[in-house]
Design a protein around this motif. Structure first.
Motif, PDB file in Angstrom:
ATOM      1  N   LEU A 123       0.800  -1.146  -0.159  1.00 42.33           N
ATOM      2  CA  LEU A 123      -0.014  -0.021  -0.034  1.00 42.33           C
ATOM      3  C   LEU A 123       1.057   1.296  -0.019  1.00 42.33           C
ATOM      4  N   ASN A 124       0.827   1.980  -1.064  1.00 37.64           N
ATOM      5  CA  ASN A 124       1.435   3.312  -0.917  1.00 37.64           C
ATOM      6  C   ASN A 124       0.715   4.314   0.105  1.00 37.64           C
ATOM      7  N   GLU A 125      -0.401   4.444  -0.100  1.00 36.74           N
ATOM      8  CA  GLU A 125      -1.164   5.628   0.625  1.00 36.74           C
ATOM      9  C   GLU A 125      -2.656   5.476   0.323  1.00 36.74           C
ATOM     10  N   ILE A 126      -3.474   6.295   1.248  1.00 37.68           N
ATOM     11  CA  ILE A 126      -4.813   6.616   1.037  1.00 37.68           C
ATOM     12  C   ILE A 126      -5.117   7.833   0.914  1.00 37.68           C
ATOM     13  N   ASN A 127      -5.738   8.216  -0.377  1.00 32.95           N
ATOM     14  CA  ASN A 127      -6.293   9.547  -0.437  1.00 32.95           C
ATOM     15  C   ASN A 127      -7.772   9.582  -0.117  1.00 32.95           C
ATOM     16  N   ALA A 128      -7.849  10.345   1.057  1.00 38.81           N
ATOM     17  CA  ALA A 128      -9.473  10.538   1.415  1.00 38.81           C
ATOM     18  C   ALA A 128     -10.202  11.378   0.797  1.00 38.81           C
ATOM     19  N   ILE A 129      -9.555  12.486   0.117  1.00 42.24           N
ATOM     20  CA  ILE A 129     -10.419  13.364  -0.944  1.00 42.24           C
ATOM     21  C   ILE A 129      -9.822  13.216  -2.141  1.00 42.24           C
ATOM     22  N   PRO A 130      -9.702  11.978  -3.055  1.00 46.00           N
ATOM     23  CA  PRO A 130      -8.907  11.982  -4.261  1.00 46.00           C
ATOM     24  C   PRO A 130      -9.525  12.930  -5.368  1.00 46.00           C
ATOM     25  N   GLY A 131      -8.688  12.908  -6.210  1.00 41.47           N
ATOM     26  CA  GLY A 131      -8.981  13.814  -7.706  1.00 41.47           C
ATOM     27  C   GLY A 131     -10.561  13.537  -7.847  1.00 41.47           C
ATOM     28  N   PHE A 132     -11.417  14.624  -8.321  1.00 45.53           N
ATOM     29  CA  PHE A 132     -12.526  13.985  -8.272  1.00 45.53           C
ATOM     30  C   PHE A 132     -13.368  14.592  -9.571  1.00 45.53           C
ATOM     31  N   THR A 133     -12.466  14.899 -10.453  1.00 43.16           N
ATOM     32  CA  THR A 133     -13.073  15.413 -11.876  1.00 43.16           C
ATOM     33  C   THR A 133     -13.711  14.107 -12.452  1.00 43.16           C
ATOM     34  N   GLN A 134     -14.790  14.322 -13.361  1.00 47.90           N
ATOM     35  CA  GLN A 134     -15.280  13.144 -13.831  1.00 47.90           C
ATOM     36  C   GLN A 134     -14.386  12.162 -14.425  1.00 47.90           C
ATOM     37  N   TRP A 135     -13.422  12.679 -14.965  1.00 45.37           N
ATOM     38  CA  TRP A 135     -12.253  11.772 -15.779  1.00 45.37           C
ATOM     39  C   TRP A 135     -11.039  11.022 -14.668  1.00 45.37           C
ATOM     40  N   SER A 136     -11.218  11.664 -13.594  1.00 44.83           N
ATOM     41  CA  SER A 136     -10.383  11.266 -12.614  1.00 44.83           C
ATOM     42  C   SER A 136     -10.542   9.630 -12.227  1.00 44.83           C
ATOM     43  N   MET A 137      -9.593   9.057 -11.733  1.00 47.62           N
ATOM     44  CA  MET A 137      -9.405   7.803 -11.373  1.00 47.62           C
ATOM     45  C   MET A 137     -10.569   7.093 -10.325  1.00 47.62           C
ATOM     46  N   TYR A 138     -10.849   8.115  -9.336  1.00 47.58           N
ATOM     47  CA  TYR A 138     -11.931   7.580  -8.293  1.00 47.58           C
ATOM     48  C   TYR A 138     -13.229   7.122  -8.971  1.00 47.58           C
ATOM     49  N   PRO A 139     -13.701   8.485  -9.625  1.00 48.50           N
ATOM     50  CA  PRO A 139     -14.825   8.076 -10.134  1.00 48.50           C
ATOM     51  C   PRO A 139     -14.969   7.191 -11.545  1.00 48.50           C
ATOM     52  N   SER A 140     -13.854   7.031 -12.160  1.00 48.01           N
ATOM     53  CA  SER A 140     -13.864   6.139 -13.305  1.00 48.01           C
ATOM     54  C   SER A 140     -13.784   4.610 -12.895  1.00 48.01           C
ATOM     55  N   LEU A 141     -13.412   4.387 -11.637  1.00 47.27           N
ATOM     56  CA  LEU A 141     -13.424   2.994 -10.893  1.00 47.27           C
ATOM     57  C   LEU A 141     -14.666   2.764 -10.729  1.00 47.27           C
ATOM     58  N   TRP A 142     -15.434   3.617 -10.400  1.00 43.19           N
ATOM     59  CA  TRP A 142     -16.830   3.334 -10.033  1.00 43.19           C
ATOM     60  C   TRP A 142     -17.579   3.364 -11.208  1.00 43.19           C
ATOM     61  N   ALA A 143     -17.337   4.094 -12.228  1.00 44.04           N
ATOM     62  CA  ALA A 143     -18.171   4.051 -13.549  1.00 44.04           C
ATOM     63  C   ALA A 143     -18.103   2.576 -14.108  1.00 44.04           C
TER      64      ALA A 143
END
Ligand code: ATP
Ligand code: MG
Ligand code: MG
Ligand code: MG
Length: 344
Positions: free
Chosen positions: A299-319
Motif C-alpha cells: 500500500l502506498n497511501e490512502i487519499n481520503a479526498i481523491p481527485g474527483f473530476t469526472q475523468w479522475s481515477m476514483y469516479p472512473s473506477l466506480w463508473a
C-alpha cells in the motif's frame, strides 16, 4: 423542495487548482432536479468567498470563480455557509482540506458533509501516522525512515543508508499531488531532497523506491459497510508520477480494470478495505498500491479526498462498476447524511 449541496473549493493548500477542477466537474454533473448547488471559494489566505449558486445545470463552459474573478465584497464569515439540512462537499485537497480541520469545523457547525471524518482525514493525510496504523493492522508497505526537521541530519542519513536502498522517495508527511516529493537516486542528493520536503512539513518520510506498477482501488462507504471496486492502473510514461504529469502534461493514462491476476485483484481489494477501516474511513477513499514484477504488493497511501473530476481515477473506477458519476455523487450525499445522523 430541493436539497442544498454546498461545494467548498480552492483552499489553502498547494493543491488548490486541482480542487477547482474537481468542484467544476461536480457542479456540472449534479442532478438539478434534486439539488441546488451553492459554492464558496476558499482563498489562499483562508477567506471564504461566496461564489455562484446553481439552480439548474450550468452551461458547459461555465467556470467557478477563482482568484481572478471573485468579488472580494462577498467574503463571508466561514460559519455563514450554514444552512439547515444542507450537505457540504469539501472538494479540497491537502492540508486544511483533507486533514480533518475543515471536517472538524463542519461538525461544530452541525452540517452533514461528504468524505472522511476528522480521524480518517487526519490520519491518512499524515503519511507517517498512516504508515503506523497500516503497520499495526498488517497491511504491507515499503520500508521507510521517518525524519523530523530537528533531527541530526547525519544520523538520519546514516539510518537511511543502512535501512534502505537507493533510489528512495523523500516526501513531506502532510501533502498530496506529489508536491514536495523528490526521487533521490544517490546519497549525495539526499540533503537536497530533504530540504525540499521540509519546505512543506517538519515531518518527512523517506521510502524505499520500488520499480512497480501503480494499482489503485476505490473504496466507498461508512466504516461498517464498505465496498471496493476492481482496481485500475495508472499507466505512466514517466519515471515518477509528479505534479506536472498529473495535472499539466496529461501524461497519465488509466487502465480500468487493471490487468492483474484474479488473486491479486482480490487481495488488493481486501487490503484496501482493511486499510480504510483501520483509519475509520468514511465516505470515500482511493487506496493506492505498488505492484512489482514478481507480484509483491505494497500500500502506498490512502487519499481520503481523491481527485474527483469526472475523468479522475476514483469516479472512473466506480463508473466501471456501473455507478455513474452523478449517481456516485448522490451516494456520497446519502453516506454524508447517514454519518451526520449517527453523530447527532
Ligand atoms: P497523490 O496525488 O496521489 O495524493 P502524493 O503527493 O500523496 O500523491 P505519493 O502518492 O506518495 O504522493 O507519491 C507520488 C508518486 O511518486 C507516486 O504515485 C509514484 O509515482 C511515486 N512514488 C512515491 N513513492 C514511491 C516509492 N516508494 N517507490 C516508487 N515510486 C514512488
Ligand atoms: Mg496522496
Ligand atoms: Mg492526495
Ligand atoms: Mg499518491
Amino acid at each position: 423542495s430541493k436539497q442544498t449541496l454546498i461545494l467548498l473549493y480552492g483552499g489553502r493548500s498547494a493543491e488548490r487548482e486541482v480542487s477547482v477542477l474537481s468542484a467544476e466537474s461536480v457542479m456540472r454533473a449534479v442532478n438539478y432536479e434534486k439539488f441546488t448547488v451553492k459554492t464558496y471559494f476558499i482563498t489562499k489566505s483562508g477567506d471564504f468567498v461566496k461564489t455562484q449558486i446553481f439552480d439548474e445545470k450550468p452551461a458547459e463552459n461555465e467556470k467557478l470563480m477563482t482568484n481572478a474573478t471573485i468579488d472580494f465584497d462577498k467574503i463571508v464569515k466561514a460559519s455563514d455557509i450554514y444552512e439547515k439540512d444542507a450537505v457540504v462537499f469539501p472538494v479540497l485537497h491537502g492540508p486544511m482540506g483533507e486533514d480533518g480541520s475543515i471536517q472538524g469545523f463542519l461538525e461544530i457547525l452541525r452540517l452533514a458533509y461528504i468524505g472522511p471524518n476528522i480521524l480518517a482525514a487526519a490520519s491518512t493525510m499524515d503519511k507517517l501516522l498512516a504508515k503506523l496504523v497500516f503497520e499495526t493492522v498488517g497491511v504491507p508497505q515499503v520500508p521507510y525512515v521517518a525524519v523530523f526537521s530537528d533531527d541530526n541530519l547525519q544520523a538520519a542519513e546514516q539510518e537511511i543508508a543502512e535501512k534502505l536502498q537507493f533510489p528512495v522517495f523523500v516526501k513531506p508527511a502532510n501533502m498530496g499531488s506529489s508536491v514536495g516529493i523528490t526521487k533521490v537516486g544517490s546519497p549525495s542528493e539526499l540533503q537536497a531532497g530533504l530540504k525540499e520536503a521540509f519546505k512543506y512539513d517538519s515531518r518527512v518520510v523517506v521510502e524505499q523506491g520500488v520499480d512497480a506498477r501503480e494499482i489503485e482501488c476505490a473504496v466507498l462507504g461508512n466504516n461498517g459497510e464498505v465496498s471496493a471496486t476492481l482496481p485500475g492502473e495508472v499507466v505512466k510514461d514517466v519515471a515518477f508520477y509528479d505534479y506536472n504529469s498529473k495535472y499539466i502534461d496529461n501524461k497519465i493514462e488509466m487502465a480500468i480494470p487493471a490487468v492483474i491476476s484474479p488473486d491479486l485483484q482480490q487481495e488488493i481489494q481486501n487490503y484496501a478495505i482493511k486499510a480504510y477501516k483501520s483509519v475509520n474511513g468514511t465516505g470515500l477513499s482511493r487506496c493506492d498500491f505498488f505492484v512489482t514484477a514478481d507480484n509483491k504488493f505494497y500500500l502506498n497511501e490512502i487519499n481520503a479526498i481523491p481527485g474527483f473530476t469526472q475523468w479522475s481515477m476514483y469516479p472512473s473506477l466506480w463508473a466501471n462498476m456501473g455507478l455513474k458519476y452523478s449517481d456516485l455523487i448522490e451516494k456520497l450525499v446519502e453516506l454524508a447524511q447517514s454519518a451526520f445522523e449517527t453523530r447527532e
